[in-house]
Write a protein that holds these residues in place. Sequence first.
Motif, PDB file in Angstrom:
ATOM      1  N   ILE A   1      -0.342  -0.961   3.913  1.00 39.69           N
ATOM      2  CA  ILE A   1       0.832  -0.243   5.076  1.00 39.69           C
ATOM      3  C   ILE A   1      -0.171   0.892   5.609  1.00 39.69           C
ATOM      4  CG2 ILE A   1       1.890   1.344   3.399  1.00 39.69           C
ATOM      5  CD1 ILE A   1       3.588  -0.756   6.570  1.00 39.69           C
ATOM      6  N   SER A   2      -1.072   1.455   4.706  1.00 40.23           N
ATOM      7  CA  SER A   2      -1.660   2.742   5.278  1.00 40.23           C
ATOM      8  C   SER A   2      -2.826   2.194   6.147  1.00 40.23           C
ATOM      9  CB  SER A   2      -2.132   3.362   4.220  1.00 40.23           C
ATOM     10  OG  SER A   2      -3.075   4.351   4.472  1.00 40.23           O
ATOM     11  N   PHE A   3      -3.538   0.866   5.661  1.00 43.33           N
ATOM     12  CA  PHE A   3      -4.948   0.754   6.230  1.00 43.33           C
ATOM     13  C   PHE A   3      -4.343  -0.301   7.410  1.00 43.33           C
ATOM     14  CE2 PHE A   3      -6.795   1.359   1.986  1.00 43.33           C
ATOM     15  CZ  PHE A   3      -7.034   2.653   2.212  1.00 43.33           C
ATOM     16  N   PHE A   4      -3.298  -0.911   7.432  1.00 39.70           N
ATOM     17  CA  PHE A   4      -3.197  -2.052   8.465  1.00 39.70           C
ATOM     18  C   PHE A   4      -1.625  -1.667   9.337  1.00 39.70           C
ATOM     19  CE2 PHE A   4      -5.619  -4.255   5.411  1.00 39.70           C
ATOM     20  CZ  PHE A   4      -6.667  -4.743   6.245  1.00 39.70           C
ATOM     21  N   LYS A   5      -1.377  -0.463   9.294  1.00 42.97           N
ATOM     22  CA  LYS A   5      -0.132   0.021   9.667  1.00 42.97           C
ATOM     23  C   LYS A   5       0.135  -0.576  11.324  1.00 42.97           C
ATOM     24  CE  LYS A   5      -1.330   4.543   9.620  1.00 42.97           C
ATOM     25  NZ  LYS A   5      -1.443   6.044   9.773  1.00 42.97           N
ATOM     26  N   ASP A   6      -0.931  -0.682  12.108  1.00 41.51           N
ATOM     27  CA  ASP A   6      -0.534  -1.236  13.128  1.00 41.51           C
ATOM     28  C   ASP A   6       0.090  -2.767  13.000  1.00 41.51           C
ATOM     29  OD1 ASP A   6      -1.507   0.927  14.397  1.00 41.51           O
ATOM     30  OD2 ASP A   6      -3.411   0.106  15.004  1.00 41.51           O
ATOM     31  N   ILE A   7      -0.383  -3.337  12.161  1.00 42.32           N
ATOM     32  CA  ILE A   7      -0.054  -4.837  11.967  1.00 42.32           C
ATOM     33  C   ILE A   7       1.237  -4.877  11.363  1.00 42.32           C
ATOM     34  CG2 ILE A   7      -0.538  -6.952  10.615  1.00 42.32           C
ATOM     35  CD1 ILE A   7      -3.716  -6.159  11.085  1.00 42.32           C
ATOM     36  N   LEU A   8       1.667  -3.940  10.314  1.00 45.91           N
ATOM     37  CA  LEU A   8       2.805  -4.113   9.545  1.00 45.91           C
ATOM     38  C   LEU A   8       4.057  -3.065   9.808  1.00 45.91           C
ATOM     39  CD1 LEU A   8       0.923  -4.421   5.898  1.00 45.91           C
ATOM     40  CD2 LEU A   8       1.880  -6.172   7.344  1.00 45.91           C
ATOM     41  N   THR A   9       3.670  -1.950  10.468  1.00 43.63           N
ATOM     42  CA  THR A   9       5.112  -1.328  10.796  1.00 43.63           C
ATOM     43  C   THR A   9       5.940  -1.835  11.224  1.00 43.63           C
ATOM     44  OG1 THR A   9       3.510   0.653  10.972  1.00 43.63           O
ATOM     45  CG2 THR A   9       5.721   0.815  11.931  1.00 43.63           C
ATOM     46  N   ASP A  10       5.854  -2.549  12.226  1.00 43.23           N
ATOM     47  CA  ASP A  10       7.392  -3.366  12.992  1.00 43.23           C
ATOM     48  C   ASP A  10       7.683  -4.375  12.210  1.00 43.23           C
ATOM     49  OD1 ASP A  10       7.300  -1.831  15.223  1.00 43.23           O
ATOM     50  OD2 ASP A  10       5.889  -3.008  16.481  1.00 43.23           O
ATOM     51  N   PHE A  11       6.627  -5.204  11.442  1.00 43.33           N
ATOM     52  CA  PHE A  11       7.146  -6.231  10.519  1.00 43.33           C
ATOM     53  C   PHE A  11       7.795  -5.906   9.361  1.00 43.33           C
ATOM     54  CE2 PHE A  11       5.784  -8.954   6.924  1.00 43.33           C
ATOM     55  CZ  PHE A  11       5.838 -10.251   7.380  1.00 43.33           C
ATOM     56  N   VAL A  12       7.508  -4.651   8.796  1.00 44.45           N
ATOM     57  CA  VAL A  12       8.360  -4.156   7.812  1.00 44.45           C
ATOM     58  C   VAL A  12       9.996  -3.571   8.230  1.00 44.45           C
ATOM     59  CG1 VAL A  12       8.661  -2.140   6.187  1.00 44.45           C
ATOM     60  CG2 VAL A  12       6.601  -3.454   6.283  1.00 44.45           C
ATOM     61  N   LEU A  13       9.509  -2.990   9.383  1.00 42.61           N
ATOM     62  CA  LEU A  13      11.096  -2.418   9.920  1.00 42.61           C
ATOM     63  C   LEU A  13      11.947  -3.716  10.478  1.00 42.61           C
ATOM     64  CD1 LEU A  13      10.004   0.508  12.211  1.00 42.61           C
ATOM     65  CD2 LEU A  13      11.009   0.656   9.900  1.00 42.61           C
ATOM     66  N   ASN A  14      11.261  -4.707  10.864  1.00 40.31           N
ATOM     67  CA  ASN A  14      12.117  -6.063  11.200  1.00 40.31           C
ATOM     68  C   ASN A  14      12.869  -6.715  10.008  1.00 40.31           C
ATOM     69  OD1 ASN A  14      11.705  -5.755  14.049  1.00 40.31           O
ATOM     70  ND2 ASN A  14       9.946  -6.966  13.830  1.00 40.31           N
ATOM     71  N   LYS A  15      12.084  -6.524   8.888  1.00 39.54           N
ATOM     72  CA  LYS A  15      12.391  -7.029   7.671  1.00 39.54           C
ATOM     73  C   LYS A  15      13.736  -6.276   7.197  1.00 39.54           C
ATOM     74  CE  LYS A  15       9.350 -10.315   5.932  1.00 39.54           C
ATOM     75  NZ  LYS A  15       9.746 -11.460   5.483  1.00 39.54           N
ATOM     76  N   ILE A  16      13.633  -5.049   7.178  1.00 43.59           N
ATOM     77  CA  ILE A  16      14.651  -4.188   6.788  1.00 43.59           C
ATOM     78  C   ILE A  16      16.041  -4.458   7.510  1.00 43.59           C
ATOM     79  CG2 ILE A  16      15.630  -1.593   6.690  1.00 43.59           C
ATOM     80  CD1 ILE A  16      12.786  -0.981   6.044  1.00 43.59           C
ATOM     81  N   SER A  17      15.855  -4.502   8.818  1.00 41.94           N
ATOM     82  CA  SER A  17      16.805  -4.824   9.729  1.00 41.94           C
ATOM     83  C   SER A  17      17.477  -6.042   9.587  1.00 41.94           C
ATOM     84  CB  SER A  17      16.696  -4.559  11.418  1.00 41.94           C
ATOM     85  OG  SER A  17      15.570  -5.584  11.509  1.00 41.94           O
ATOM     86  N   ASN A  18      16.844  -7.222   9.440  1.00 42.70           N
ATOM     87  CA  ASN A  18      17.178  -8.631   9.200  1.00 42.70           C
ATOM     88  C   ASN A  18      17.808  -8.798   7.929  1.00 42.70           C
ATOM     89  OD1 ASN A  18      16.267  -9.203  11.797  1.00 42.70           O
ATOM     90  ND2 ASN A  18      14.411  -9.873  11.086  1.00 42.70           N
ATOM     91  N   GLY A  19      17.379  -8.026   6.823  1.00 41.20           N
ATOM     92  CA  GLY A  19      18.038  -8.028   5.448  1.00 41.20           C
ATOM     93  C   GLY A  19      19.274  -7.533   4.981  1.00 41.20           C
TER      94      GLY A  19
END
Length: 989
Positions: free
Chosen positions: A420-438
Amino acid sequence: MELLYPNLLTVLSLANGERNQQQQQAEAQLKIWEVQQGYHYLLQEVYLKTEVPLQERWLAILCFKNGIDKYWRSSKQNAISKEEKQQIRSRVFMLLSEKNNQLTIQNAHLIGRIVRFDFPNEWPTLFDDIVQYLEDLVFSKNDLVSTNNLLIILNQIIKTVSQVRIGRARHAMQSKAPLVVPILVRLYIKFFQEWTQTIDLSLMEVCYLCLKNLRRLIPEGFEQPHKNVDIVEFLKVSIAHLQLLVVEHEKYSSDLLERYVKCYSKVYYNLISVNPTSFVLLPCSQDILTTFLSLLELKAEVIYNSNEEENDFWETLALKGFMILKKIIAYIYKKGAVVLKQRNEKEEVNMAIKKLSTEFFTPQVVQHLCDLIINWYLKLKPCDLESWQLEPEEWCNEELSKSWEYQIRPCAENFFQDLISFFKDILTDFVLNKISNGLVKNNNVEDILVKDSIFSTFQLSSTSIANNVNFDELLTQIFIPQGLNNDMVENKIIKRRVCLIISEWVSVDCSRQSRLSIYKFLVTLMDPQNKLLNDKVVKLTAIQTLKSVIDDWDFQKVDIQPYINDFIQLSLIMLDEMDFTESKLFILNTLAMVLERCNPLVPIDTLMQVLAIVPGFWQMSTDTNEMILKTALLRVLKSLVVTLNEKSPAAYSICLPLIKASCASGNSENYSLLGEDGYELWLSVLQYCPQSEINNQIILNLFELIRMGLLEGTESLPIVMSIIRSYSLISPQLFQSEEALELFRILSGYLSNMRDDSLAIFIALMDILMLECGDNQLFLNNLISSGLFSALVHYAIDEKQAVVSANKAFLVLSRLAQKSPETFFNILNHLSIDKEPFLTKWVDYYKSNGNPRNKKSNLVGLISLTLFGLKQGSSIVIQLWPTVIKYAFLFMEELNEDGESAVNLYDHDFVYEDINDYNYLDPTIAPHGENIRYKSLLERSDLVYTVKVSRLIHDTLTSLKQTLSSELFQTAISSTDAYTMEKLHAYRT
């Protein structure tokens, strides 16, 4: 007895016998022989002969190995001669047929030590000889035992030389590595083919030793392994072999096979650690990374469903997989600047990073990795849930102490933080979507575990995505409501996770308003009345979170005030509920922090309740495992004393006996475990002691424990000296005693080598004592007889000491000069101290004083000495007088003592440096007793406050005029420079 082989054998036999006089005589004889030439050669003779009994051979090889350490270097006294060393080296490979494995290992170790000393200067052909032996043993004689033993020796040699960082040995090994690697690769491939066909464990062991040698030699022996054909071939074959053994794991299942697989992973990991660019540029590097990524995916379910009692083979492989990927990600992120010794060309580094970024770590792979970690590796395992249910405290404590390098879930968490630190551009929205969908899934335990895993990604992302989210909104709208949901018993998992999220995020992004919601949430989780929330793991996690919130830089105690009483009461209830020492320890440490950080807002009744629990827990903590609880209780008592301040005597009936029990060095076990915290408590009692209690006889009687503490507490010297300083303000009469004489003797020995922290406390102590007792003959006798005065003088004029430190010593001496210059000069004469270099240095260093207080204190002392010395006709004082009086006028110009700001001129930069700490940190806290005592002393006795320099000059000139003859007075005036003469003239008129 003469040193001969038969005699040595007899003595070794006796030395191995029962403990009696003969055995002791044999040991003494060996001690005599060890410095004689030829002794070590004969020891080698003994252990080389297989017909000699094993016990004698074993003792001989141990004596020989110890002798190498003591006598092999030519610079050592009684060193082994060059000729004997040559004879020994010529026979080191004569034990290759040895069938006793332990003796072989000992032989390998001693050869490694010889190599450390003699390679390459005295033994340049070492690796050439080993290659020749291997060729002969394998391809001519087919001697498996000797091959096995030689590979053990080679492994020890490579290990030894690899650790060398100074000298030629490592570079010499690297020059020979291209000679050794090809034969090892050939042997490895030959034996691997043979054992996989025959399942011969002997062949398997020898092949493993080839692999083990290559594992060490490839990373350490080559600057650019990817350019060596043999290494490229071996690594390509090795990954194919790894894949074969993983697929056929059940067929070949054994401890040795699992060691094989782990060794492959070490080859790759070590190569990445030492030379990541070279690893990435290997033709097979992508196959290696893909293999481990596939292993993480294919074996995820097996690892998830395993428990600690089962074989950890797959988990170990997964750990190495994560660690290899972690190294590679760090390499990309840091643009190749991973290892300081990296010598690859910049073009190669850029090529390697481009290869990884475009061919391996694509957005799809990164997101897939994230999914894999969430679905399997961050989730609590079935064995975790079972332990939570059956042993909640033990499981929770283990969770707090887990190491990410050795356990799979912490390792996955650590790896995810890198992702998440090195690929934040790829993973930030990905993780936040996971939280909202879960959020909507909450139907069964599996849903809750997945939600917990998703929430943990948010916990682990705090520093990476803080700028992309509004934590305050998420906390109040999502996490706390989820944490308070009681639909299922298993929701305790989410409650724990919300606490962990708060612990991680509170220091990153959390408003004051959100903290109020956190306090209310934590009180709810800790409340034993709520049966649905009454879970030990949740409670312990909640109190861990409370500690994190209170320990944060932005913590505001006024916000927690409505909840302080609840938190303390609930913590006390939790103490009774917990069974494990670790749990109680954590609660007590948190309790101590609450008291410390919330001072003075804790109600007095609550403080008394906390105080009341201490005796009971102290009595219960009897065995060694629970002794650590006593340290926590001492810390709680310290916080209580600080918080009680002028009411601290209410705690004396408990504190004072425990101080004596902890700090009495006669009880070594108690002292070693409790001494440091006991001193901390003791110091707090003294500092916060109100004036009404300074004659408390129990407190005064504790003073006799100080001497042993001063002698034994080199690490705790600053705090022991702080205790002595506190006593100097409580009862200065103590320093006129025999006990004080002993303390001064010890301090005089410490002074020249004191660290800066101890020196600052020592100077404050002596400054106080000079003000309090500088005119007391008993005190002065102690100061002189102990050698402390002499040590102070020599410290001040020691050229090795920094000017700043020397000026601190002069500051103390200036106090005595102010009190009685006559006494000061008498002491110098009594101790035969040459006044000229001493006073010259003092005057010279004066201008380096940095703050007004120290400057004026030094100046007052110098003027006092000058006035007395002029009256006595001292030649050195006559020489220094013009400089001192000039400094006095310059001081008056620098600092206007008659100005409007004169009131606050000296209220900073106290000699007692930490006296204002609490006032500085929080103006709502009343000054403690020591603060009051110190400032009262300054106002009462410090000439810095009571005498102005202008008045001092006036009095000095008046006294000189009255005492000296007119001629001498005019001579003294005329010896000054033009500036001073002008000032003196204006002053007199």
